[in-house]
Enzyme design. Structure first.
Site, mmCIF file in Angstrom:
data_model
loop_
_atom_site.group_PDB
_atom_site.id
_atom_site.type_symbol
_atom_site.label_atom_id
_atom_site.label_comp_id
_atom_site.label_asym_id
_atom_site.label_seq_id
_atom_site.Cartn_x
_atom_site.Cartn_y
_atom_site.Cartn_z
ATOM 1 N N LYS A 53 0.845 -1.202 0.000
ATOM 2 C CA LYS A 53 0.000 0.000 0.000
ATOM 3 C C LYS A 53 0.882 1.254 0.000
ATOM 4 C CE LYS A 53 -0.449 -0.443 5.029
ATOM 5 N NZ LYS A 53 -1.285 -1.051 6.087
ATOM 6 N N ARG A 152 -11.107 -0.323 13.684
ATOM 7 C CA ARG A 152 -10.739 0.473 12.520
ATOM 8 C C ARG A 152 -11.488 0.004 11.283
ATOM 9 N NH1 ARG A 152 -4.652 0.879 9.994
ATOM 10 N NH2 ARG A 152 -5.189 -1.257 9.405
ATOM 11 N N TYR A 274 15.490 30.706 8.065
ATOM 12 C CA TYR A 274 14.242 31.449 8.301
ATOM 13 C C TYR A 274 14.029 31.711 9.783
ATOM 14 C CZ TYR A 274 12.352 30.915 3.553
ATOM 15 O OH TYR A 274 12.115 30.984 2.218
ATOM 16 N N MET A 320 11.670 24.613 2.520
ATOM 17 C CA MET A 320 10.945 23.753 1.582
ATOM 18 C C MET A 320 11.903 22.899 0.750
ATOM 19 S SD MET A 320 8.318 24.829 -1.449
ATOM 20 C CE MET A 320 7.067 25.529 -0.380
#
Ligand SMILES: *Cc1c(COP(=O)(O)O)cnc(C)c1O
Length: 379
Positions: A53, A152, A274, A320
């Site tokens: 998955k 679940r 930053y 980023m």
């Protein structure tokens, strides 16, 4: 509207060239195969599936499944129907592909078209799959999942009891497995493990006789009473420790290296990154790497990279697309533009990185970004 299909599986590892990429992710398919063999050895003769998955825990579902197929693995689990459709296209007819989260209402024809096994999690899903079987005029494969105590996914005990009295409930369904999932398997002494196993025994006794499946990676290490007829490991295949309190019995699979974009020296007192959350306490040598939170390295997980055995701490905030490293531990000029530092690999395992970030290895792998150069070795 742009109707181009979303890419769920990277088509090939060379999509981003090594020269153009900011970071390189190396995935050792032979280690994944060896991990599958190690799990099989623990399981005796019990069948061992592959859980792929979330694009094979971020490492490439089609590449991983193809590697496992060469170990004789012919049962795969994905979470979503969309993943199942993509995986079927990638690996072709033959292997069983189960959709763990069940089929969304109305999507049954798509699952039939890709020859997928529905994991049936509710009475309504069972009814819809039975209707689909009726429409196509043949039996359809399914695993019936029961909730043995995780709350679940899977049929609640009351639903299972209702089914037990209904002889027509599985008309048209080829029940491949009765399955459930453990909530606390990575804590071997947790009382929930045995409670869930006993609940699973009770629930499956009410269902038509079919092979049973309970264990994920850690469940395999709880012992033979948890093995049943099929184990469903994911994490351990990818090198995550299934026995967190003990040394890792699995081989590492991934190596992640980022490129140095620039180096510099700064004076005492200089603000770094930053928000100037860090100031140089003395003269420092810095390197900026082309790797940041857009690559899945969580902003809160500030930690360190490694170069030839030296630890290079992150300084200031993760950006980023970049992170600033303190490279003062290295001889001047040792680390240059274009050199690679290690974020995951022999110096820092996936579990180590997760520990520093206050998370689990699963999240580190599943968060890995899409703009790396991906290199598959050992295939
Ligand atoms: C994710 C998952 C697995 C695999 O679990 P690991 O801990 O990664 O081995 C097995 N079964 C189900 C139902 C799952 O959701």
């Amino acid at each position: 509207m742009n109707d181009a299909p979303t890419r769920l599986l990277p088509d090939d590892g060379a999509a981003v060239s090594e020269a153009a990429a900011g970071a390189i992710l190396t995935i050792d398919l032979s280690a994944i195969r060896e991990n599958h063999r190690r799990l099989k050895a623990r399981l005796g003769g019990v069948r061992c599936a592959g859980v792929v998955k979330a694009d094979g825990y971020g490492l490439g579902a089609s590449q991983v499944a193809s590697a496992l197929a060469r170990e004789g693995c012919d049962v795969f689990f994905v979470a979503l129907l969309a993943e199942g459709i993509a995986l079927r296209k990638a690996i072709g007819a033959g292997p069983e592909i189960h959709v763990l989260n069940g089929l969304p209402p109305g999507s049954e024809p798509e699952a039939v078209a890709s020859d997928l096994c529905a994991v049936v999690n509710s009475g309504a899903q069972l009814k819809a799959w039975r209707a689909a079987a009726h429409r196509v005029g043949r039996k359809l494969p399914a695993a019936i999942q029961v909730d043995s105590g995780m709350s679940r996914l899977g049929m609640a005990p009351a639903e299972v009891e209702a089914m037990a009295g209904d002889a027509t409930a599985i008309d048209g369904i080829d029940v491949r497995y009765v399955m459930s999932h453990l909530a606390c398997a990575d804590e071997p002494d947790h009382p929930a493990n045995e409670q869930q196993r006993l609940a699973f025994e009770r629930l499956r006794a009410m269902l038509p006789e079919a092979p049973a499946s309970l264990a994920n990676s850690s469940g395999i290490f709880l012992g033979p009473s948890y093995h049943y007829d099929l184990a469903r490991p994911g994490a351990a295949l990818y090198g995550i420790n299934p026995t967190p309190a003990e040394p890792n019995p699995m081989l590492p699979v991934v190596r992640l290296q980022a490129k140095v974009a620039q180096t510099r020296c700064v004076e005492q007192g200089t603000g770094i990154g930053y928000g100037h959350t860090h100031h140089a306490e003395g003269p420092l040598s810095l390197a900026t790497i082309s790797f940041g939170y857009a690559d899945g390295w969580l902003r809160r997980s500030a930690s360190a990279a490694w170069f030839e055995g030296a630890r290079l701490p992150f300084l200031g905030r993760v950006s980023m697309d970049s992170i600033i490293l303190d490279i003062s531990a290295l001889p001047p000029g040792k680390l240059r533009e274009g050199d690679l530092v290690e974020l995951l690999g022999p110096s820092q395992s996936v579990d180590d990185a997760a520990g520093h970030a206050g998370t689990i290895g699963y999240e580190i792998l599943a968060s890995l970004g899409t703009r790396f150069h991906r290199r598959y070795v050992g295939g």
